[in-house]
Design a protein around this motif. Structure first.
Motif, PDB file in Angstrom:
ATOM      1  N   UNK A  34     101.638  18.045  78.361  1.00 52.33           N
ATOM      2  CA  UNK A  34     100.537  17.554  79.201  1.00 52.33           C
ATOM      3  C   UNK A  34      99.039  18.051  78.913  1.00 52.33           C
ATOM      4  N   UNK A  35      99.208  19.128  78.358  1.00 47.89           N
ATOM      5  CA  UNK A  35      97.667  19.697  77.843  1.00 47.89           C
ATOM      6  C   UNK A  35      97.442  19.797  76.416  1.00 47.89           C
ATOM      7  N   UNK A  36      98.530  19.216  75.583  1.00 48.18           N
ATOM      8  CA  UNK A  36      98.305  19.348  74.186  1.00 48.18           C
ATOM      9  C   UNK A  36      98.341  20.774  73.628  1.00 48.18           C
ATOM     10  N   UNK A  37      99.260  21.774  74.303  1.00 51.26           N
ATOM     11  CA  UNK A  37      99.394  22.994  74.000  1.00 51.26           C
ATOM     12  C   UNK A  37     100.617  23.337  73.300  1.00 51.26           C
ATOM     13  N   UNK A  38     101.013  24.364  72.664  1.00 51.73           N
ATOM     14  CA  UNK A  38     102.134  24.938  72.217  1.00 51.73           C
ATOM     15  C   UNK A  38     103.287  25.419  73.214  1.00 51.73           C
ATOM     16  N   UNK A  39     102.429  25.964  74.512  1.00 50.77           N
ATOM     17  CA  UNK A  39     103.243  26.526  75.295  1.00 50.77           C
ATOM     18  C   UNK A  39     102.674  26.396  76.776  1.00 50.77           C
ATOM     19  N   UNK A  40     103.507  26.409  77.806  1.00 48.94           N
ATOM     20  CA  UNK A  40     103.218  25.963  79.176  1.00 48.94           C
ATOM     21  C   UNK A  40     102.077  26.779  79.954  1.00 48.94           C
ATOM     22  N   UNK A  41     101.505  26.119  80.994  1.00 47.25           N
ATOM     23  CA  UNK A  41     100.639  27.063  81.687  1.00 47.25           C
ATOM     24  C   UNK A  41     101.153  26.978  83.244  1.00 47.25           C
ATOM     25  N   UNK A  42     100.902  28.165  83.846  1.00 47.28           N
ATOM     26  CA  UNK A  42     101.401  28.454  85.183  1.00 47.28           C
ATOM     27  C   UNK A  42     100.550  28.645  86.248  1.00 47.28           C
ATOM     28  N   UNK A  43     100.634  27.897  87.313  1.00 51.31           N
ATOM     29  CA  UNK A  43      99.832  28.576  88.526  1.00 51.31           C
ATOM     30  C   UNK A  43     100.538  29.286  89.560  1.00 51.31           C
ATOM     31  N   UNK A  44     100.215  30.050  90.082  1.00 50.62           N
ATOM     32  CA  UNK A  44     101.202  30.807  91.349  1.00 50.62           C
ATOM     33  C   UNK A  44     100.008  31.158  92.164  1.00 50.62           C
ATOM     34  N   UNK A  45     100.528  30.864  93.440  1.00 47.06           N
ATOM     35  CA  UNK A  45      99.533  31.033  94.607  1.00 47.06           C
ATOM     36  C   UNK A  45     100.409  31.702  95.860  1.00 47.06           C
ATOM     37  N   UNK A  46      99.700  32.680  96.387  1.00 47.67           N
ATOM     38  CA  UNK A  46     100.493  33.237  97.519  1.00 47.67           C
ATOM     39  C   UNK A  46      99.405  33.824  98.576  1.00 47.67           C
TER      40      UNK A  46
END
Length: 443
Positions: A325-337
């Protein structure tokens, strides 16, 4: 200190603490030391003043953010799969009696510029805006196949041997499009890149089953749980466990120097005086000449006064941004608490954006994730190197953990721990536990 131990553990990071707990429960004599005067090593939790010292070089955070002690900001934020391996390890060691967990509100995936809830069941697949009407039916069929799949019952296999059939071939049988495959592979099966497509499908099916079983466990909006007061509670809980079994913990022991004999085998650790031992367990920072750099993690930490937009006002949530989805080699993560897990004062939210760094400019690399957060009050950037061991433990008796990756869930971390445990002891951890022993804290 001049006595002999079965194992000396260096560093109180999460991996080291779990191992120290497991080995103590096994009846080994364990000494656990850390050069820092706090628990957690790389995976520590910081209050607001500590956060300011580390990233702003001052100990005066702005007053409007509230009390420093109301913040517990995890440096390696990760949610736990409710039925996942870490929860099984926690129950196996009985450390759950020191911890309170609370379900995480939401699990989301980024697709074509928008944030969507991850459909975890066949019914949710039919409602999901991620897919058109015909694709929904195909996805539902696939999800039902996965839910009904039982490794020991060939009747559920539909004539396929998933140890031989690749994930790509299995998905082709159900005619799913690339868009659907993307969120199934990365947000349900939690693969970190697309190599899994050409590997045996059994692993992906097991991962999807873990997701849906964990999702069903607490009837929340996600398969994840998280300790009240954050992950900083975990190393301390394991320290208490170790003490119950006669283990010894020592913080603030500078210069922990590992000593070797002429054959290169570990014989002890010196910090002032020398403690003898048969084996050493540590994080990469204690034996830098036995590890190699394998990558870097880029992370942004934000303090906000609102939840992540488009997550149904979730007070705790994970959003996975698949690489494609981002045209990258690895995923990106969002974390919220937030304050609902007691990691910030009332009305405050802590969000993290993390990924495996592919350039030297984390601010630019993390922008797609940061843009999803909406307005932030404060933003910090962190980048750290990832190491893995290159030694041969059977020759030197040193067991070194790998650095924490960018994922915002624990599955990869705990696999490293279990592999190390087997290398140290020659046996596997018994994970056939009663999962109901870890209850989520009541509201």
């Amino acid at each position: 200190m001049d006595e002999e131990y079965d194992v000396i553990v260096l560093g109180t990071g999460l991996k080291e603490c779990i191992l120290s707990g497991l080995l103590s429960v096994d009846g080994l004599k364990v000494l656990h030391m850390d050069r820092n005067d706090y628990y957690g090593g790389e995976s520590t939790s910081l209050n607001l003043i500590q956060l300011w010292k580390r990233f702003r070089g001052s100990d005066k955070p702005p007053a409007h953010l509230g009390l420093s002690r109301d913040y517990n900001v995890d440096m390696v934020p990760k949610f736990m799969m409710a039925n996942g391996t870490l929860v099984r390890v926690l129950i196996h060691t009985d450390v759950t009696k020191y911890l309170y967990f609370k379900a995480v509100d939401g699990s989301f995936v980024y697709n074509k510029g928008k944030v969507h809830k991850v459909p975890a069941t066949d019914m949710e697949a039919l409602k999901s805006p991620l897919m058109g009407i015909f694709e929904k039916r195909r996805a539902r069929k696939f999800i039902i196949y996965v839910q009904d799949y039982d490794e020991s019952d060939p009747k559920t296999h539909e004539g396929m041997d998933l140890t031989r059939v690749t994930t790509r071939e299995l998905i082709a049988k159900y005619g799913l499009d690339d868009n659907t495959v993307d969120f199934i592979g990365h947000a349900l099966a939690l693969h970190r890149d697309d190599r899994y497509l050409d590997e045996p499908a059994l692993d992906t099916v097991k991962r999807m089953k873990l997701y849906s079983e964990s999702f069903a466990r607490f009837q929340g909006g996600s398969p994840y749980i998280y300790p009240l007061y954050g992950l900083g509670e975990l190393p301390q809980a394991f320290a208490r466990l170790s003490a119950v079994y006669g283990g010894t913990y020592m913080l603030n022991k500078p210069e922990c120097k590992v000593e070797f004999n002429e054959e290169g085998q570990v014989i002890g650790v010196t910090s002032g005086e020398t403690a003898r031992c048969k084996k050493v367990v540590c994080d990469p920072s204690y034996l830098p000449n036995k590890v190699r750099k394998v990558g870097r993690v880029a992370r942004a930490i934000a303090i906000m006064n609102h939840p992540i937009p488009n997550t149904n006002d979730s007070h705790s949530a994970q959003v996975i941004l698949p690489q494609k989805q981002l045209g990258r080699k690895s995923d990106m993560y969002l974390f919220c608490c937030s304050y609902s897990h007691n990691v910030a004062p009332k009305g405050k939210f802590i969000a993290f954006v993390s990924t495996e760094a592919e350039t030297d400019q984390p601010e630019i690399e993390l922008k797609p994730g940061i843009d999803l957060l909406g307005p932030v009050e404060e933003l910090f950037f962190d980048i750290y190197d990832r190491y893995e061991p290159v030694n041969e433990p059977s020759l030197d008796n040193c067991f070194i953990s790998t650095s924490y990756d960018a994922t915002t869930h624990f599955e990869s971390t705990v696999m490293d721990v279990l592999n190390m445990y087997t290398m140290i002891t020659g046996k596997a951890v018994d994970l056939s536990v009663d999962l109901s022993a870890a209850t989520a804290a009541e509201e």
